[in-house]
Design an enzyme around this catalytic site. Structure first.
Site, PDB file in Angstrom:
ATOM      1  N   HIS A 109       0.808  -1.222   0.000  1.00 52.94           N
ATOM      2  CA  HIS A 109       0.000   0.000   0.000  1.00 52.94           C
ATOM      3  C   HIS A 109       0.845   1.277   0.000  1.00 52.94           C
ATOM      4  CE1 HIS A 109       0.445  -0.220   4.514  1.00 52.94           C
ATOM      5  NE2 HIS A 109       0.520   1.090   4.358  1.00 52.94           N
ATOM      6  N   ASP A 139       0.017  -7.621   1.376  1.00 56.82           N
ATOM      7  CA  ASP A 139       0.440  -6.228   1.537  1.00 56.82           C
ATOM      8  C   ASP A 139       1.962  -6.102   1.548  1.00 56.82           C
ATOM      9  OD1 ASP A 139       0.158  -3.494   1.769  1.00 56.82           O
ATOM     10  OD2 ASP A 139       0.050  -3.518   3.950  1.00 56.82           O
ATOM     11  N   SER A 216       4.838   2.259   7.956  1.00 56.63           N
ATOM     12  CA  SER A 216       4.427   1.123   7.133  1.00 56.63           C
ATOM     13  C   SER A 216       5.575   0.608   6.277  1.00 56.63           C
ATOM     14  CB  SER A 216       3.275   1.532   6.212  1.00 56.63           C
ATOM     15  OG  SER A 216       2.112   1.798   6.934  1.00 56.63           O
TER      16      SER A 216
END
Length: 272
Positions: A109, A139, A216
């Site tokens: 993402h 992901d 992230s």
């Protein structure tokens, strides 16, 4: 008089003993707390900051205006077109180097649908990265930069984490490069609904490590310096850390990385 002096001396000795025992107990508790300095100094050079940009398309002179509005005065038409004009979309995240020849692992993402991906190393060198492959379900995304002799991190291949173990995260929350935070494993095997389905393919590691936007794709370390997870999500009603952080297990990432490197995608068996 002598009896009173002896009583006072005994009281003072008792007080000294109590204070000494309290100090020793406090020192013992402090000695049990982990020291993360060596782990962070040794492994942070292999952690990277990632910035990505998706370019807006070129607008036509009458873009977005319906036919019955083409006759608007120029000033109103310009205002409408300005509001509808495409804009660049940016993304900020973290990642880490898994091979000395420039392979970088991050979240899908962070780089999904991005036109330009830039990897910034700990020594502030910047590289334009190529997307080798990505996997939306886990992901994870694999990038490649043209560099050599880079510091690397090792993915733990076995599930050895237990609830209560100390873990450390390094990343770039809100763009603040190479920030470190620590906590414990809160739970293992969490299934979290994703934007694409009500269940998750990933058995997430839940921790209370402070993770924020920008973390992230960064690594989650155990005390041996192994990457046991890839930080991916937080639960937060406000957008900031509330002590509910979720990481992709490194053991799952090992297989994903191999397939992305070989084929640029991940193939899974299914029953139909």
């Amino acid at each position: 008089m002598h009896a009173l002096a002896a009583k006072w001396a005994l009281s003072i000795k008792t007080l000294v003993v109590i204070v000494s025992m309290s100090l020793f107990a406090a020192l013992g508790q402090a000695a049990e707390l982990p020291d993360f300095t060596q782990l962070i100094e040794r492994h942070s050079p292999a952690v990277v900051k990632i910035t990505a940009v998706s370019k807006g398309s070129v607008a036509s002179p009458q873009r977005g205006l319906p036919p019955d509005m083409q006759g608007l005065p120029d000033i109103f038409r310009e205002l409408l077109e300005r509001r509808q004009a495409p804009r660049d979309r940016g993304s900020l995240g973290s990642g880490f180097i898994i091979s000395s020849d420039g392979y970088v692992l991050t979240n899908d993402h962070v780089v999904d649908k991005m036109d330009t991906i830039t990897v910034i190393l700990n020594d502030q060198r910047e590289f334009t990265a190529t997307l080798v492959g990505s996997d939306e379900r886990s992901d994870l995304a694999l990038l490649k930069i043209e560099a050599s002799n880079l510091p690397t991190l090792t993915l733990a291949k076995e599930e050895t984490l237990k609830v209560g173990q100390w873990v450390v995260a390094i990343g770039s929350p809100f763009g603040l490069d190479y920030s470190a935070s620590a906590g414990i494993v809160s739970a293992i095997g969490r299934s979290i609904p994703s934007a694409h389905s009500e269940s998750s393919y990933v058995p997430f590691i839940q921790t209370d490590v402070a993770i924020n936007p920008g973390n992230s794709g960064g690594p989650l370390f155990n005390m041996d310096g192994e990457v046991v997870g890839i930080n991916s999500q937080i639960y937060s009603p406000s957008g900031g850390s509330v002590g509910l952080s979720f990481a992709i297990p490194a053991s799952l990432a090992v297989d994903v990385v191999e397939q992305l490197k070989d084929k640029g995608r991940v193939d899974r068996g299914w029953l139909g």
